[in-house]
Design a protein around this motif. Structure first.
Motif, PDB file in Angstrom:
ATOM      1  N   LEU A 174       1.264  -1.607  -0.163  1.00 59.83           N
ATOM      2  CA  LEU A 174       0.138   0.065   0.180  1.00 59.83           C
ATOM      3  C   LEU A 174       1.209   1.053   0.034  1.00 59.83           C
ATOM      4  O   LEU A 174       0.266   2.191  -0.476  1.00 59.83           O
ATOM      5  CB  LEU A 174      -1.052  -0.083   1.187  1.00 59.83           C
ATOM      6  N   ALA A 214      -6.818   0.571   5.315  1.00 60.68           N
ATOM      7  CA  ALA A 214      -6.447   0.309   3.219  1.00 60.68           C
ATOM      8  C   ALA A 214      -7.577   1.872   3.129  1.00 60.68           C
ATOM      9  O   ALA A 214      -7.069   2.665   1.797  1.00 60.68           O
ATOM     10  CB  ALA A 214      -6.374  -0.974   3.001  1.00 60.68           C
ATOM     11  N   GLU A 215      -8.855   1.571   2.706  1.00 65.48           N
ATOM     12  CA  GLU A 215      -9.686   2.830   2.322  1.00 65.48           C
ATOM     13  C   GLU A 215      -9.384   3.862   2.692  1.00 65.48           C
ATOM     14  O   GLU A 215      -9.628   4.515   1.798  1.00 65.48           O
ATOM     15  CB  GLU A 215     -10.942   1.569   2.136  1.00 65.48           C
ATOM     16  N   ARG A 254      -6.042   5.206   1.567  1.00 64.91           N
ATOM     17  CA  ARG A 254      -6.220   5.506  -0.014  1.00 64.91           C
ATOM     18  C   ARG A 254      -6.952   6.608  -0.139  1.00 64.91           C
ATOM     19  O   ARG A 254      -6.574   8.049  -0.705  1.00 64.91           O
ATOM     20  CB  ARG A 254      -6.889   4.200  -0.827  1.00 64.91           C
ATOM     21  N   LEU A 285       1.395   6.986  -6.672  1.00 66.84           N
ATOM     22  CA  LEU A 285      -0.409   8.129  -6.574  1.00 66.84           C
ATOM     23  C   LEU A 285      -0.092   9.262  -6.935  1.00 66.84           C
ATOM     24  O   LEU A 285       0.058  10.102  -7.166  1.00 66.84           O
ATOM     25  CB  LEU A 285      -1.178   7.821  -5.942  1.00 66.84           C
ATOM     26  N   VAL A 297       3.064   9.833   2.672  1.00 64.22           N
ATOM     27  CA  VAL A 297       2.862   8.973   3.027  1.00 64.22           C
ATOM     28  C   VAL A 297       3.254   7.913   4.157  1.00 64.22           C
ATOM     29  O   VAL A 297       2.066   7.797   5.107  1.00 64.22           O
ATOM     30  CB  VAL A 297       3.421   8.125   1.775  1.00 64.22           C
ATOM     31  N   VAL A 328      -4.849   9.902   0.825  1.00 61.87           N
ATOM     32  CA  VAL A 328      -4.369   9.865  -0.166  1.00 61.87           C
ATOM     33  C   VAL A 328      -4.356  10.756  -1.802  1.00 61.87           C
ATOM     34  O   VAL A 328      -3.643  11.486  -2.608  1.00 61.87           O
ATOM     35  CB  VAL A 328      -3.352   8.853  -0.154  1.00 61.87           C
ATOM     36  N   LYS A 329      -5.281  10.222  -2.022  1.00 64.76           N
ATOM     37  CA  LYS A 329      -6.143  10.426  -3.046  1.00 64.76           C
ATOM     38  C   LYS A 329      -6.228  12.073  -2.456  1.00 64.76           C
ATOM     39  O   LYS A 329      -6.169  13.360  -3.725  1.00 64.76           O
ATOM     40  CB  LYS A 329      -7.397  10.291  -3.011  1.00 64.76           C
ATOM     41  N   GLU A 366       1.461   1.821  -3.524  1.00 64.25           N
ATOM     42  CA  GLU A 366       0.865   2.467  -4.062  1.00 64.25           C
ATOM     43  C   GLU A 366       0.931   4.071  -4.104  1.00 64.25           C
ATOM     44  O   GLU A 366       1.121   4.516  -4.477  1.00 64.25           O
ATOM     45  CB  GLU A 366      -0.575   1.559  -3.793  1.00 64.25           C
ATOM     46  N   CYS A 367       1.392   4.519  -3.255  1.00 61.48           N
ATOM     47  CA  CYS A 367       0.200   5.710  -2.128  1.00 61.48           C
ATOM     48  C   CYS A 367       1.218   6.599  -2.817  1.00 61.48           C
ATOM     49  O   CYS A 367       1.638   8.067  -2.853  1.00 61.48           O
ATOM     50  CB  CYS A 367      -0.120   5.564  -1.177  1.00 61.48           C
TER      51      CYS A 367
END
Ligand code: GLN
Length: 288
Positions: A13, A59-60, A63, A20, A33, A66-67, A16-17
């Motif tokens: 994760l 995790a959601e 996310r 992004l 992050v 981070v979005k 991934e972050c």
């Protein structure tokens, strides 16, 4: 149907972050992050256990943060708390984020107090915002009587919460620093300190995405950015005792103008300080 949310490890994760945020052009991707992971997982070293699974709900949420960060929301607002001068402060929409540059103003003010042997001053912090300056000064000068003046209802909510968070005794004065009634509420001061709004009209047209999220009331200092220096030096001079100190933060290249304003209002012994980036950032002066 048997449906299971996809499992993700901390390392997966994290990568991934960071990817992004890198794709969104955020230079501080790794730092951002890491801060979000530390906060959400309650772990100072979240990658010490890289293979540990992150619960799907967490995790959601990560996310989601981070979005928002990738879309320009300031990291400090996402975390809801930020450190200034070793002090924890609540921050969020509606209040200016305390900058490291402003620690220079705290240090400069403390040094001048020490130099002049002022130990238990009456201090007025004008345009206090989150209260970062007032609370840092209180911690270093426990005998001081400190008045934090702020007009924005949103900022005041943070100021009050930050006073509580830090078990502080500062007095919070609600109102416009330019109003005669507000000025008359305060006792004679030994020190007046302020990080007022100082961005120019031109600066306001060139704000970075992150700064656009901050309240313009805390940023815009009139067409040349100097309105508050003129007003404070003139209107608050009489509140300062003879030999009292005034200390300001200002923006890049404003030192000459601030010096001129202080001189024209009869302040002397003007001294400057540079911030960590080498920019002349603060001025102090004495009322004689
Ligand atoms: N330091 C802030 C900035 O650079 C401005 C804060 C202020 O105007 N006092 O955006």
């Amino acid at each position: 149907m048997n449906y299971e949310l996809k499992k993700v490890s901390r390392r997966q994760l994290y990568d991934e972050c960071v990817a992004l945020l890198n794709a969104a052009g955020k230079e501080s991707a790794d730092f951002d992050v890491l801060c979000i992971f530390q906060d959400m997982l309650g772990d100072k070293n979240p990658l010490f256990l890289p293979g540990k699974e992150i619960p799907p709900g967490t995790a959601e949420r990560i996310r989601g943060l981070v979005k928002a960060r990738s879309e320009g929301e300031p990291l400090q607002y996402l975390l809801g708390k930020w450190e200034f001068y070793g002090i924890e402060l609540y921050v969020g929409e509606g209040v200016l984020i305390p900058r490291p540059d402003t620690e220079t103003l705290v240090e400069h003010t403390l040094d001048i107090c020490r130099e002049k042997g002022i130990r238990s001053p009456v201090i007025a912090d004008l345009c206090s915002g989150s209260g970062c300056i007032a609370l840092a000064l209180e911690r270093e000068l426990p005998g001081a009587e400190i008045y934090a003046v702020e007009m924005s209802p949103e900022a005041l909510a943070y100021l009050r919460k930050n006073r509580e968070l830090n078990n502080s005794r500062i007095h919070i004065i609600e109102g416009d620093i330019l109003s005669p009634e507000v000025i008359s509420t305060l006792p004679e001061a030994d020190v007046i300190v302020s990080n007022p709004p100082y961005l120019t009209a031109q600066d306001m047209t060139e704000l970075e995405t992150e700064v656009l999220c901050e309240p313009s009331l805390a940023l815009f200092g009139g067409s040349d950015g100097l309105d508050y220096y003129r007003a404070i030096a003139e209107k608050w001079r009489d509140k300062l005792r003879e030999g009292g100190i005034i200390a300001f933060e200002f923006g890049l290249g404003q030192h000459g103008d601030v010096e001129e304003i202080l001189r024209s209002c009869g302040f002397t012994d003007i001294s400057f300080r540079k911030d960590g980036g080498g920019i002349i950032r603060t001025a102090s002066a004495v009322k004689h």
